[in-house]
Design a protein around this motif. Sequence first.
Motif, PDB file in Angstrom:
ATOM      1  N   GLN A  78      71.397  33.666  61.745  1.00 47.64           N
ATOM      2  CA  GLN A  78      71.808  32.926  60.550  1.00 47.64           C
ATOM      3  C   GLN A  78      70.682  31.990  60.102  1.00 47.64           C
ATOM      4  OE1 GLN A  78      75.414  30.626  60.866  1.00 47.64           O
ATOM      5  NE2 GLN A  78      75.267  29.908  58.777  1.00 47.64           N
ATOM      6  N   ILE A  79      70.043  31.332  61.052  1.00 49.75           N
ATOM      7  CA  ILE A  79      68.913  30.458  60.717  1.00 49.75           C
ATOM      8  C   ILE A  79      67.765  31.288  60.145  1.00 49.75           C
ATOM      9  CG2 ILE A  79      67.163  28.875  61.636  1.00 49.75           C
ATOM     10  CD1 ILE A  79      69.315  28.052  63.743  1.00 49.75           C
ATOM     11  N   ALA A  80      67.490  32.442  60.753  1.00 48.05           N
ATOM     12  CA  ALA A  80      66.425  33.312  60.251  1.00 48.05           C
ATOM     13  C   ALA A  80      66.691  33.720  58.799  1.00 48.05           C
ATOM     14  CB  ALA A  80      66.289  34.550  61.136  1.00 48.05           C
ATOM     15  N   GLU A  81      67.928  34.084  58.499  1.00 50.04           N
ATOM     16  CA  GLU A  81      68.271  34.437  57.121  1.00 50.04           C
ATOM     17  C   GLU A  81      68.058  33.257  56.181  1.00 50.04           C
ATOM     18  OE1 GLU A  81      72.311  35.999  57.859  1.00 50.04           O
ATOM     19  OE2 GLU A  81      71.598  37.785  56.803  1.00 50.04           O
ATOM     20  N   GLU A  82      68.422  32.063  56.628  1.00 52.91           N
ATOM     21  CA  GLU A  82      68.222  30.864  55.817  1.00 52.91           C
ATOM     22  C   GLU A  82      66.737  30.596  55.599  1.00 52.91           C
ATOM     23  OE1 GLU A  82      70.421  27.871  57.941  1.00 52.91           O
ATOM     24  OE2 GLU A  82      72.346  28.778  57.414  1.00 52.91           O
ATOM     25  N   VAL A  83      65.935  30.829  56.622  1.00 52.15           N
ATOM     26  CA  VAL A  83      64.481  30.655  56.518  1.00 52.15           C
ATOM     27  C   VAL A  83      63.910  31.635  55.489  1.00 52.15           C
ATOM     28  CG1 VAL A  83      62.321  31.065  57.785  1.00 52.15           C
ATOM     29  CG2 VAL A  83      64.111  29.635  58.778  1.00 52.15           C
ATOM     30  N   PHE A  84      64.305  32.902  55.584  1.00 53.09           N
ATOM     31  CA  PHE A  84      63.820  33.894  54.628  1.00 53.09           C
ATOM     32  C   PHE A  84      64.233  33.520  53.200  1.00 53.09           C
ATOM     33  CE2 PHE A  84      64.212  37.158  58.272  1.00 53.09           C
ATOM     34  CZ  PHE A  84      62.913  36.946  58.676  1.00 53.09           C
ATOM     35  N   ALA A  85      65.474  33.076  53.037  1.00 53.34           N
ATOM     36  CA  ALA A  85      65.968  32.700  51.709  1.00 53.34           C
ATOM     37  C   ALA A  85      65.230  31.470  51.174  1.00 53.34           C
ATOM     38  CB  ALA A  85      67.470  32.430  51.760  1.00 53.34           C
ATOM     39  N   GLU A  86      65.008  30.479  52.019  1.00 52.55           N
ATOM     40  CA  GLU A  86      64.304  29.276  51.572  1.00 52.55           C
ATOM     41  C   GLU A  86      62.874  29.600  51.139  1.00 52.55           C
ATOM     42  OE1 GLU A  86      62.743  24.930  53.125  1.00 52.55           O
ATOM     43  OE2 GLU A  86      64.421  25.861  54.204  1.00 52.55           O
ATOM     44  N   ALA A  87      62.190  30.427  51.916  1.00 55.20           N
ATOM     45  CA  ALA A  87      60.817  30.810  51.561  1.00 55.20           C
ATOM     46  C   ALA A  87      60.792  31.543  50.222  1.00 55.20           C
ATOM     47  CB  ALA A  87      60.206  31.665  52.665  1.00 55.20           C
ATOM     48  N   ALA A  88      61.739  32.450  50.010  1.00 50.40           N
ATOM     49  CA  ALA A  88      61.805  33.195  48.754  1.00 50.40           C
ATOM     50  C   ALA A  88      62.171  32.268  47.591  1.00 50.40           C
ATOM     51  CB  ALA A  88      62.794  34.343  48.870  1.00 50.40           C
ATOM     52  N   ASP A  89      63.048  31.297  47.835  1.00 45.65           N
ATOM     53  CA  ASP A  89      63.405  30.339  46.789  1.00 45.65           C
ATOM     54  C   ASP A  89      62.208  29.475  46.392  1.00 45.65           C
ATOM     55  OD1 ASP A  89      66.016  31.248  46.701  1.00 45.65           O
ATOM     56  OD2 ASP A  89      66.834  29.590  47.879  1.00 45.65           O
ATOM     57  N   ARG A  90      61.402  29.092  47.370  1.00 45.02           N
ATOM     58  CA  ARG A  90      60.213  28.270  47.118  1.00 45.02           C
ATOM     59  C   ARG A  90      59.132  29.037  46.366  1.00 45.02           C
ATOM     60  NH1 ARG A  90      57.905  25.392  52.531  1.00 45.02           N
ATOM     61  NH2 ARG A  90      59.767  24.266  53.176  1.00 45.02           N
ATOM     62  N   THR A  91      59.103  30.349  46.570  1.00 47.49           N
ATOM     63  CA  THR A  91      57.968  31.160  46.133  1.00 47.49           C
ATOM     64  C   THR A  91      58.477  32.348  45.323  1.00 47.49           C
ATOM     65  OG1 THR A  91      57.017  30.571  48.281  1.00 47.49           O
ATOM     66  CG2 THR A  91      55.846  32.216  46.993  1.00 47.49           C
ATOM     67  N   PRO A  92      58.516  32.210  43.997  1.00 49.80           N
ATOM     68  CA  PRO A  92      59.084  33.284  43.168  1.00 49.80           C
ATOM     69  C   PRO A  92      58.432  34.648  43.359  1.00 49.80           C
ATOM     70  CG  PRO A  92      58.740  31.295  41.872  1.00 49.80           C
ATOM     71  CD  PRO A  92      58.106  31.052  43.210  1.00 49.80           C
ATOM     72  N   SER A  93      57.171  34.702  43.775  1.00 53.88           N
ATOM     73  CA  SER A  93      56.502  35.993  43.939  1.00 53.88           C
ATOM     74  C   SER A  93      56.740  36.609  45.317  1.00 53.88           C
ATOM     75  CB  SER A  93      55.006  35.852  43.667  1.00 53.88           C
ATOM     76  OG  SER A  93      54.452  34.826  44.458  1.00 53.88           O
ATOM     77  N   LEU A  94      57.621  35.979  46.118  1.00 57.58           N
ATOM     78  CA  LEU A  94      57.983  36.496  47.442  1.00 57.58           C
ATOM     79  C   LEU A  94      59.408  37.034  47.408  1.00 57.58           C
ATOM     80  CD1 LEU A  94      57.606  36.798  50.570  1.00 57.58           C
ATOM     81  CD2 LEU A  94      58.536  34.469  50.748  1.00 57.58           C
ATOM     82  N   THR A  95      59.572  38.236  47.945  1.00 54.64           N
ATOM     83  CA  THR A  95      60.903  38.808  48.126  1.00 54.64           C
ATOM     84  C   THR A  95      61.023  39.229  49.580  1.00 54.64           C
ATOM     85  OG1 THR A  95      60.897  39.691  45.869  1.00 54.64           O
ATOM     86  CG2 THR A  95      62.477  40.654  47.418  1.00 54.64           C
ATOM     87  N   VAL A  96      62.136  38.865  50.209  1.00 57.99           N
ATOM     88  CA  VAL A  96      62.426  39.313  51.566  1.00 57.99           C
ATOM     89  C   VAL A  96      63.680  40.161  51.471  1.00 57.99           C
ATOM     90  CG1 VAL A  96      62.949  38.638  53.936  1.00 57.99           C
ATOM     91  CG2 VAL A  96      61.412  37.219  52.565  1.00 57.99           C
TER      92      VAL A  96
END
Length: 104
Positions: A78-96
């Motif tokens: 669950q934390i890993a999913e939150e980490v991936f989502a936060e990184a993608a939210d911070r960085t529009p050119s990133l998709t996980v």
Amino acid sequence: MTEIVVTLDLEGVMDKAGLMDRCARALALPDWFGRNWDALVDSLSDHSLWPEGAVERGLLVVVCHWRPYATARPDEWQIAEEVFAEAADRTPSLTVSLALGGTS
């Protein structure tokens, strides 16, 4: 132009340490990568650590074989999913993206 694709294969990963090692390898993170949740968010969001051409084209990280880890360590996952989502939210050119196949 299509995105640069990096596969994050979690086959055999059963804990946070394994996840961090696999992320470091797949994403070619530097030796100073802290192998913790905050460091992973920062690294995924840091364009200077991305593969060549990804800043201009975008970066797609495809996570595969993640279900066994998610089942073995649901709180960590669950934390890993939150980490991936936060990184993608911070960085529009990133998709996980979590790949749904490859369970065998």
